[in-house]
Design a protein around this motif. Sequence first.
Motif, mmCIF file in Angstrom:
data_model
loop_
_atom_site.group_PDB
_atom_site.id
_atom_site.type_symbol
_atom_site.label_atom_id
_atom_site.label_comp_id
_atom_site.label_asym_id
_atom_site.label_seq_id
_atom_site.Cartn_x
_atom_site.Cartn_y
_atom_site.Cartn_z
ATOM 1 N N ASP A 193 0.825 -1.218 0.000
ATOM 2 C CA ASP A 193 0.000 0.000 0.000
ATOM 3 C C ASP A 193 0.855 1.263 0.000
ATOM 4 N N TYR A 196 2.195 2.062 -3.397
ATOM 5 C CA TYR A 196 1.206 2.721 -4.261
ATOM 6 C C TYR A 196 1.124 4.212 -3.946
ATOM 7 N N SER A 239 0.459 -4.259 -10.692
ATOM 8 C CA SER A 239 -0.798 -3.663 -10.202
ATOM 9 C C SER A 239 -1.469 -2.720 -11.190
ATOM 10 N N GLU A 241 -1.208 0.354 -10.898
ATOM 11 C CA GLU A 241 -1.456 1.588 -10.138
ATOM 12 C C GLU A 241 -0.589 2.714 -10.714
ATOM 13 N N THR A 244 3.629 3.066 -10.967
ATOM 14 C CA THR A 244 4.315 1.832 -10.544
ATOM 15 C C THR A 244 5.075 1.127 -11.666
#
Length: 282
Positions: A193, A196, A239, A241, A244
Motif C-alpha cells: 500500500d 502505491y 498492479s 497503479e 508503478t
Amino acid sequence: MMTAYMDHKDLANEVINEDRIKEIADGVHRVLDDIAQAEAASGRETGSVKLLAATKTRDVGEIMAAIDAGVRMIGENRPQEISAKAEGLIRRCAQRGFSLGAAANAQNVNSSGVSQAAPNGHISFHLIGQLQSNKIGKVLPYVDAIESVGSLEEAQKIARRAVVRNIVVGVLLEVNESGEVSKSGCEPEEATDLAYQIAALEGLSLQGLMTVGAHVDDEGTIRAGFAHLRGVRDAVLASGEPGTAECRELSMGMTHDMGYAVAEGSTIVRVGTAIFGERAFV
Ligand SMILES: *Cc1c(COP(=O)(O)O)cnc(C)c1O
C-alpha cells in the motif's frame, strides 16, 4: 559519536598508493565474478544484477579506484559524507568521461541547452542510509536515487523539494523484512500500500524496493525476507497503479548474503567490505 571517524580521516583525499589501488581492483573483480557465478547458479541472465559499491568511510581516491576497476554505481549512507566527497568525485569522474549522479543534469548541457550523455557513460549515485528532513536539500543536487525511504511522510518531504526544484528523484521503498528493531524501513505488511502511495507522488519516481538482510546465520530466515520483498515488487509492478511501471529494482544483498539475494531475485547488491576490506571505523 556516530561521525567521529570524519575527524580522523580526510574523506576528500584523492590520492592513494598503488598497493591500495590494486587491493580495491582485486576486490571489485572478485565481487563481479561472484555475482556472475550467482547469476549462473540461479539460472539468471548475465548482467541482470548490478553492483553498487557501498562507500561509507572510504575516501575519493578509494572510490575512484573502484570505479576504475568497473564499478558503475555507488552508495553513501550519510549526507555529511556526500558533502565531503561529491566535488572531488564529480571532477575525477568528468576527467574519465563519466557523469555522476544528479550532477549529470547540470554537467552535460551543451551551449544550446541540450543535454548530452557523457562520452563514457553514467555512474549512479544513491543514498542508502537514513535522511533527516533538514538534509534533503543537501543531497538532492548529487544523488539520482534515495533507497532508504521508509514512510509516506519521508517520501512527501522529498517530493515537495523535488517539485520546487523541478526535478524527479528516484526512490526505493525500504522494507524492514527481518523485523529487527535496529533496522529502518516500513513493516512488510504495509509495503504494498505504501508503494502505491509513494508511486503516485509528483516529483518522485518509484524505482523499486530495498531491504537489509536479517542479521542471523540461518539461510532460510535470510532468504524468506528477500523472497517476500520480491513478492511485493512483483505485485506492485503488476498492479497497474499510477506511477508503478518503473518499480523494477530489488536492492538486496550485502557482502555476507549476496549469494542468497541473487538467488531470490536481487537486481542491485550493495557491497562494501568485500571490495574495500573491513571498515576501520563505523
Ligand atoms: C554498509 C552497507 C552495506 C554494505 O555492507 P558490507 O557488509 O560492508 O558489504 C550495504 N547496505 C547498507 C545500507 C549499508 O549501510
